[in-house]
Design an enzyme around this catalytic site. Sequence first.
Site: not given
Length: 211
Positions: A13, A88, A122, A155, A166
Site C-alpha cells: 500500500k 479506521r 523477509r 525483524r 496485525r
Amino acid sequence: MKIVLLGAPGSGKGTQAARITAEFGIPAISTGDMLRENMRKGTELGLKAKAFMDGGNLVPDDIILEMVGERLKQPDCANGFLFDGFPRTIPQAEALEKVAALDCALLLDVPDKFIEERMTGRRVCPKCGRTYHVTNIPPKVAGICDDCGTELAQRDDDRPETVRARLRVYHDQTEPLVDFYKGRGILKVVDGRQELDVAAAEISALLRSLK
Ligand SMILES: [Zn+2]
C-alpha cells in the site's frame, strides 16, 4: 482525485500510495503526520490532542475530524488527496463524507497467506541493512549477507505471530469499511498479489477512468 486507500500491512500500500500521489499531484494525508504537525505548531487542536496523548489516551474522533477538515482546506488539496490509514471506523468514514465527496475507495487486496509468506520470509542484514527474502530474494549462502558476510536476522515486525496479530486488527477494522464503501458504490478492488508495476498500471488506468 479524492481517494481513500485500503489494504493490509504488507499489501504494498505504501508504494502504491507514493505512485498515486506523484501521478495525480495530490498529497498523501496520514492522521499521524497531521497530529504531529498540529502539535509541533502548537495549534489549538494540537494542544487538545496532546493533552489526550499525554494522559495515555487516544485522541477522540471529533478532534481528528476537525484536523482533517482543516487539512483539506490547505491549497495542496485543491486537486484532491489520498488518505492512507484513515478512516479506521465507520463513524470516521461517515464524518469524512460530510467534509469531502470521495471519488474512490481503493482496496489493494492481498490474501493473508500471501502477506504472511511475503513478510515472514523477509530477512535483514543487521550490519549493512540489505534486505532479503528466503525464497524471493535469497542470499547466495542461506542466512548470510552477500555483501558483508554477517548473519541475517528477522525483524520483530516480520515474526509470524506479529504479522498474524496485525492482520487480525486490520480485518477487524477494515472489513466494515470495505462494506461501507461498497454500499456507497465507490469501492474499487485491485489484486495486490501482482508485481508492483503491474498493480500500479492497473490502479492508474482505473483512477483515470473515474475522471
Ligand atoms: Zn550485510
